[in-house]
Motif scaffolding. Structure first.
Motif: not given
Length: 305
Positions: A178-179, A200-204, A283-291
């Motif tokens: 999650e973003l 935790k487990g997020k894209l910050l 960007v939508p915070l809380g949405a799924k993303a890939k980096l």
């Protein structure tokens, strides 16, 4: 994850100022931007109030926000500006009202505190993007920043590549999550409170403005000691505007980032035009993303349904 409904032409958006008082001329200059998209604009009844460095008292700012959340005719809330003050509202915000009336909430900078508090209490996806008086109402508001509002009308995936801006790898890797995040100083101010940022487990995402390298050093050190950097699946370094040191002897901003981010277990990619900048990639915070640092790519899923 609770996603808000998309906008349609003819919908009404609400505008409030939960932090600092907006420049009224820039605010009015921004309204036609939304009208050209086929939207109606309703201003909060206290939008012209000032209370020192705040846009009215806590009670007035909270009343405007609750009115917009509870009004079924309002389909989105776009904030007028940041500044300071949203952290003062967090303890008295009606999170159940938000959960029962999930709608688009959009802003950045000091709004980071609201983004974090609302998402962690309700699961609602909110949007980190340019605001009326601080961005849209200015003469140099650019095409890409304007285009980012289209994500509110149709669910779509967005890719951020080097076609938008040069990206620099600080730590290699690929991660999904999650973003979360936003303004660095606001994230740090949440530590030790009931609204402490969960990474935790997020894209910050981190970004800031008017902070010298030693100040950014101190804030990253606090996040590090709180475990927030190693907890994150990956880190997206946004724009750090006007961060030049005012002393002759200083580490550079790049050196500070290297010290704190280069040895992290997850990917760290810098250079994103997210924050106090133009263009401003919303960007939508809380949405799924890939980096992915190998592809120099961030892919973001839709924040609406």
């Amino acid at each position: 994850m609770l996603r808000p409904a998309r906008l349609s032409k003819g919908d009404t958006i609400g505008v409030t100022a939960p932090a600092g008082p907006p420049d009224q001329n820039k605010l009015k200059h921004a309204i036609p931007f939304f009208e050209k998209m086929g939207l109606h604009v309703k201003l909060g009844k206290h939008i012209e109030k000032t209370h020192g460095y705040l846009a009215g008292t806590d009670k007035e700012r909270l009343e405007d926000l609750h009115d917009m959340i509870g009004d079924p005719a309002i389909k989105a809330i776009i904030f007028a500006r940041g500044g300071y003050g949203t952290g003062r509202l967090a303890p008295n915000l009606d999170y159940e009202l938000i959960k029962k009336n999930p709608k688009i909430i959009w802003g950045y900078s000091d709004i980071t505190y609201l983004h974090t508090a609302i998402r962690q209490a309700t699961g609602l996806v909110t949007f980190h993007g340019p605001m009326l008086a601080s961005d849209i109402g200015k003469e140099d508001f650019d095409e890409l920043s304007a285009e980012m509002f289209q994500q509110l009308f149709e669910p779509k995936t967005y890719d951020y590549t080097e076609k938008i801006s040069p990206l620099k790898v600080i730590a290699p890797g690929t991660a999904k999550g999650e973003l979360v995040g936003g303004n660095l100083s606001l994230l740090v101010s949440s530590l030790g409170t009931p609204y402490e940022i969960d990474t935790k487990g997020k894209l910050l995402i981190i970004e800031d403005i008017f902070e010298e390298p030693y100040r950014i050093d101190g804030m990253l050190n606090q996040l590090k000691l709180a475990g927030k950097l190693t907890d994150a699946a990956g880190i997206i370094v946004g724009d750090f505007a006007d961060a030049e040191p005012t002393v002759d002897s200083s580490l550079t901003l790049d050196q500070v980032f290297q010290d704190y981010l280069a040895e992290l277990p997850g990917p760290v990619l810098a250079g994103f035009k997210i924050g106090h900048c133009m263009p401003h990639f919303a960007v939508p915070l809380g949405a799924k993303a890939k980096l992915s640092t190998k592809e120099k790519l961030m892919t973001i899923e839709a924040g609406i349904y």
